[in-house]
Write a protein that holds these residues in place. Structure first.
Motif, PDB file in Angstrom:
ATOM      1  N   PHE A 122       7.127  -0.071   6.724  1.00  0.00           N
ATOM      2  CA  PHE A 122       5.759  -0.316   6.205  1.00  0.00           C
ATOM      3  C   PHE A 122       5.258   1.123   6.343  1.00  0.00           C
ATOM      4  N   ALA A 130       2.724   1.142  12.267  1.00  0.00           N
ATOM      5  CA  ALA A 130       2.764   2.171  11.264  1.00  0.00           C
ATOM      6  C   ALA A 130       1.339   2.920  11.083  1.00  0.00           C
ATOM      7  N   ILE A 131       0.385   2.021  11.319  1.00  0.00           N
ATOM      8  CA  ILE A 131      -1.060   2.123  11.394  1.00  0.00           C
ATOM      9  C   ILE A 131      -1.407   2.966  12.546  1.00  0.00           C
ATOM     10  N   GLU A 155       6.739  -2.485  11.662  1.00  0.00           N
ATOM     11  CA  GLU A 155       5.681  -3.501  11.817  1.00  0.00           C
ATOM     12  C   GLU A 155       4.454  -2.558  11.150  1.00  0.00           C
ATOM     13  N   VAL A 156       3.479  -3.357  10.639  1.00  0.00           N
ATOM     14  CA  VAL A 156       2.458  -2.794  10.077  1.00  0.00           C
ATOM     15  C   VAL A 156       1.400  -2.206  11.213  1.00  0.00           C
ATOM     16  N   ILE A 200      -1.424   0.543   2.739  1.00  0.00           N
ATOM     17  CA  ILE A 200      -0.231   0.419   3.210  1.00  0.00           C
ATOM     18  C   ILE A 200       0.855   0.099   2.035  1.00  0.00           C
ATOM     19  N   ASN A 201       2.202   0.718   2.246  1.00  0.00           N
ATOM     20  CA  ASN A 201       3.193   0.407   1.418  1.00  0.00           C
ATOM     21  C   ASN A 201       4.371  -0.256   1.896  1.00  0.00           C
ATOM     22  N   ARG A 202       4.959  -1.167   1.233  1.00  0.00           N
ATOM     23  CA  ARG A 202       6.294  -1.662   2.031  1.00  0.00           C
ATOM     24  C   ARG A 202       7.471  -0.994   1.413  1.00  0.00           C
ATOM     25  N   ALA A 219       2.061   3.370   6.108  1.00  0.00           N
ATOM     26  CA  ALA A 219       0.431   3.659   6.339  1.00  0.00           C
ATOM     27  C   ALA A 219      -0.039   5.017   6.096  1.00  0.00           C
ATOM     28  N   LYS A 252       5.062   5.619   9.557  1.00  0.00           N
ATOM     29  CA  LYS A 252       6.085   4.475   9.035  1.00  0.00           C
ATOM     30  C   LYS A 252       6.696   4.005  10.338  1.00  0.00           C
TER      31      LYS A 252
END
Length: 189
Positions: free
Chosen positions: A43, A69-70, A65-66, A28-30, A45, A62
């Protein structure tokens, strides 16, 4: 925003739960977008999905929120799955090289009991694929996206003896030769 309800309304996610797919979050990358008022963070993913029986896929997503993205990455990974022929359900049939950009990988078949000797993103691919014995080496970049794409390049080059025989228009035993005859001849000599 009009797209999000439509994607969730398809109901595809509930049906895919029965496939018993394993998904592994690789990274995961911001990321930031600079706008007039400052920075807008999102984020990115990277997810690998597999059935541990020879099918595997990867996807990137992308969102702001995480979890979203996942979810997007997992959905893309399920859509882009490939089938890889496995030897005895535990390793590859032969060695393969793959590359993508500056990333190069070497994937080698291994003896029973070797385990998965692979680093980071490549380990996630082989665990999701269902391979239990493999030796790998990554050369060049350490970027997870390029490593996974290079690994998939190597896996797409992999073929089973049955596929090679079909491509050549022969039977499998014609390529390998008969084991019974060669072993019996060696005993008489």
């Amino acid at each position: 925003m009009a797209r999000e309800p439509r994607e969730g309304g398809r109901g595809g996610r509930d049906r895919e739960q029965g496939d018993e797919l394993v998904d592994k979050l690789v990274t995961i990358n911001r990321v930031a977008k600079v706008v007039k008022g400052g920075r807008r963070f999102a984020f990115a993913a990277l997810v690998v999905v597999g059935d541990q029986k020879g099918r595997v896929g990867y996807g990137a997503g992308k969102a702001r929120e995480v979890p979203e993205a996942i979810r997007k990455a997992t959905e893309r990974a399920r859509r882009n799955m490939i089938r890889v022929p496995l030897k005895e359900g535990r390793t590859l049939h032969h060695d393969a090289n793959g590359h993508f950009g500056a990333g190069k990988v070497v994937v080698r078949a291994a003896e029973a009991g070797t385990g998965i000797i692979a680093g980071g993103p490549m380990r996630a691919v082989f665990e999701s694929l269902g391979v239990s014995d493999v030796v790998t080496k990554s050369l060049g970049t350490r970027n997870p996206h390029n490593m996974i794409k290079a690994t998939f390049d190597a896996l797409q080059r992999a073929s089973s003896p049955r596929q090679v025989a079909a491509r050549r228009g022969k039977k499998t035993f014609e390529i390998f030769g008969r084991r019974e005859q060669s072993e019996g001849e060696g005993a008489n000599v």
